[in-house]
Scaffold this motif. Structure first.
Motif, PDB file in Angstrom:
ATOM      1  N   TRP A  10       0.722  -1.234  -0.177  1.00 53.94           N
ATOM      2  CA  TRP A  10      -0.117  -0.055   0.012  1.00 53.94           C
ATOM      3  C   TRP A  10       0.876   1.203   0.012  1.00 53.94           C
ATOM      4  CZ3 TRP A  10       0.626   3.487   3.955  1.00 53.94           C
ATOM      5  CH2 TRP A  10       1.011   3.024   5.209  1.00 53.94           C
ATOM      6  N   ILE A  12       0.479   5.890  -0.063  1.00 58.97           N
ATOM      7  CA  ILE A  12      -0.154   7.159  -0.079  1.00 58.97           C
ATOM      8  C   ILE A  12       0.902   8.301  -0.525  1.00 58.97           C
ATOM      9  CG2 ILE A  12      -1.372   8.680   1.422  1.00 58.97           C
ATOM     10  CD1 ILE A  12      -1.853   6.552   3.409  1.00 58.97           C
ATOM     11  N   SER A  15      -0.760  14.621  -4.682  1.00 55.17           N
ATOM     12  CA  SER A  15      -1.153  14.618  -5.763  1.00 55.17           C
ATOM     13  C   SER A  15      -0.119  15.291  -6.545  1.00 55.17           C
ATOM     14  CB  SER A  15      -2.448  15.509  -5.923  1.00 55.17           C
ATOM     15  OG  SER A  15      -2.735  15.707  -7.083  1.00 55.17           O
ATOM     16  N   PRO A  86      -6.028  12.162  -7.825  1.00 52.30           N
ATOM     17  CA  PRO A  86      -6.846  11.375  -6.897  1.00 52.30           C
ATOM     18  C   PRO A  86      -7.514  10.318  -7.629  1.00 52.30           C
ATOM     19  CG  PRO A  86      -6.949  13.427  -5.976  1.00 52.30           C
ATOM     20  CD  PRO A  86      -5.849  13.384  -7.280  1.00 52.30           C
ATOM     21  N   ASP A  88      -6.552   8.509  -9.886  1.00 52.43           N
ATOM     22  CA  ASP A  88      -5.711   7.090  -9.961  1.00 52.43           C
ATOM     23  C   ASP A  88      -5.675   6.199  -8.907  1.00 52.43           C
ATOM     24  OD1 ASP A  88      -3.084   9.443 -11.516  1.00 52.43           O
ATOM     25  OD2 ASP A  88      -4.728   8.300 -12.483  1.00 52.43           O
ATOM     26  N   SER A  89      -6.217   6.643  -7.797  1.00 54.05           N
ATOM     27  CA  SER A  89      -6.271   5.913  -6.340  1.00 54.05           C
ATOM     28  C   SER A  89      -7.112   4.557  -6.851  1.00 54.05           C
ATOM     29  CB  SER A  89      -7.100   6.499  -5.439  1.00 54.05           C
ATOM     30  OG  SER A  89      -6.440   7.832  -4.991  1.00 54.05           O
ATOM     31  N   SER A  90      -6.495   3.470  -6.656  1.00 54.99           N
ATOM     32  CA  SER A  90      -6.997   2.091  -6.990  1.00 54.99           C
ATOM     33  C   SER A  90      -6.177   1.098  -6.348  1.00 54.99           C
ATOM     34  CB  SER A  90      -7.042   2.260  -8.581  1.00 54.99           C
ATOM     35  OG  SER A  90      -7.698   1.027  -8.983  1.00 54.99           O
ATOM     36  N   ARG A 110      -2.225  -1.049  -2.906  1.00 54.85           N
ATOM     37  CA  ARG A 110      -3.357  -0.141  -3.016  1.00 54.85           C
ATOM     38  C   ARG A 110      -2.752   1.215  -2.841  1.00 54.85           C
ATOM     39  NH1 ARG A 110      -7.617   0.268   2.382  1.00 54.85           N
ATOM     40  NH2 ARG A 110      -8.750   2.193   1.601  1.00 54.85           N
ATOM     41  N   LEU A 111      -3.031   2.001  -4.040  1.00 56.03           N
ATOM     42  CA  LEU A 111      -2.565   3.190  -4.121  1.00 56.03           C
ATOM     43  C   LEU A 111      -3.604   4.406  -3.750  1.00 56.03           C
ATOM     44  CD1 LEU A 111      -0.745   5.505  -5.109  1.00 56.03           C
ATOM     45  CD2 LEU A 111      -1.578   4.972  -7.473  1.00 56.03           C
ATOM     46  N   THR A 112      -3.404   5.181  -3.006  1.00 56.24           N
ATOM     47  CA  THR A 112      -4.306   6.284  -2.463  1.00 56.24           C
ATOM     48  C   THR A 112      -3.413   7.633  -2.783  1.00 56.24           C
ATOM     49  OG1 THR A 112      -5.257   5.084  -0.683  1.00 56.24           O
ATOM     50  CG2 THR A 112      -5.645   7.147  -0.651  1.00 56.24           C
ATOM     51  N   VAL A 113      -4.157   8.387  -3.536  1.00 55.93           N
ATOM     52  CA  VAL A 113      -3.346   9.840  -3.951  1.00 55.93           C
ATOM     53  C   VAL A 113      -4.367  10.900  -2.981  1.00 55.93           C
ATOM     54  CG1 VAL A 113      -2.952  11.382  -5.666  1.00 55.93           C
ATOM     55  CG2 VAL A 113      -3.083   8.843  -6.161  1.00 55.93           C
ATOM     56  N   VAL A 114      -3.697  11.475  -2.378  1.00 54.07           N
ATOM     57  CA  VAL A 114      -4.261  12.575  -1.776  1.00 54.07           C
ATOM     58  C   VAL A 114      -3.950  14.216  -2.133  1.00 54.07           C
ATOM     59  CG1 VAL A 114      -4.587  11.289   0.255  1.00 54.07           C
ATOM     60  CG2 VAL A 114      -2.560  12.386   0.151  1.00 54.07           C
TER      61      VAL A 114
END
Lengths: 114, 117
Positions: A10, A12, A15, A86, A88-90, A110-114
């Protein structure tokens, strides 16, 4: 049996930054590697196919300049999400193929873009 | 292009019962592979069973078996003596047989199988 290691599990990121995901076949040489994307509660969608030493083949609708794939050896492929946003979060999953084991999947990132 | 259709978004059965998950596909290829994958909450994709289209005999793996109907383009999965650990998303997948190389998998939308105690 065949094992595919995918890292990180994972991540984070902010952006506008880039993120690299690694996919390694640990005990076999993969002739071809694949990258999939999976949105929550949805199916896996093939993004691209890569063969060692050659350019990746992208599925229709996948931006090759945003999702850079490098397949430098028979055991390593990387996916770099450039200038992440964001949307691209997936969940990104790699898969390695060889004639003996068929398709073996990594554990996903798990990619989360904030 | 090929398509894979799973018409059951969710199914729920009691432990020890038998359950059948359906899958249909559409392709113009004459030779191909079909798969069932299990994705538990960990999201690790686990191969359940594989069928080669040129083989008429249905594949079996312990409690898991398929009913492959090539003319009807149907590939259902039967799970016998279901166990709590069978609870997961199940995806049907297709790939054409391309000789020396490998193509990616086309997945159905999945069936969420819940085994009730």
């Amino acid at each position: 049996g065949a094992v595919v290691s995918q890292h990180p599990s994972w991540v984070i990121c902010k952006s506008g930054t880039s993120v690299k995901i690694e996919c390694r076949s640990l005990d076999f040489q993969a002739t071809t590697m694949f990258w999939y994307r999976q949105f929550p509660k949805q199916s896996l969608m093939l993004m691209a196919t890569s063969n060692e030493g050659s350019k990746a083949t992208y599925e229709q609708g996948v931006e090759k300049d945003k999702f850079l794939i490098n397949h430098a050896s028979l055991t390593l492929s990387t996916l770099t999400v450039t200038s992440a946003h964001p949307e691209d979060s997936s969940f990104y999953i790699c898969s390695a193929a060889d004639s003996r084991y068929g398709y073996t999947f990594g554990s996903g990132t798990r990619l989360t873009v904030v | 292009a090929q398509t894979v259709t799973q018409s059951q978004p969710e199914m729920s059965v009691q432990e020890a019962e038998t359950v059948t998950l359906s899958c249909t596909y559409d392709t113009s290829e004459s030779n191909y592979y079909l798969f069932w994958y299990k994705q538990p909450p960990s999201r690790q994709m686990i191969l359940v069973i594989r069928q080669e289209a040129y083989k008429q005999q249905n594949a079996t793996e312990n409690r898991f078996s398929v009913n492959f109907q090539k003319a009807a383009k149907s590939f259902s999965l039967k799970i016998s003596d279901s166990q709590l650990g069978d609870t997961a998303m199940y995806f049907c997948a297709f790939t054409p047989y391309s000789g020396g190389g490998a193509d990616g998998l086309t997945f159905g939308k999945g069936t969420h199988l819940i085994i009730q105690p």
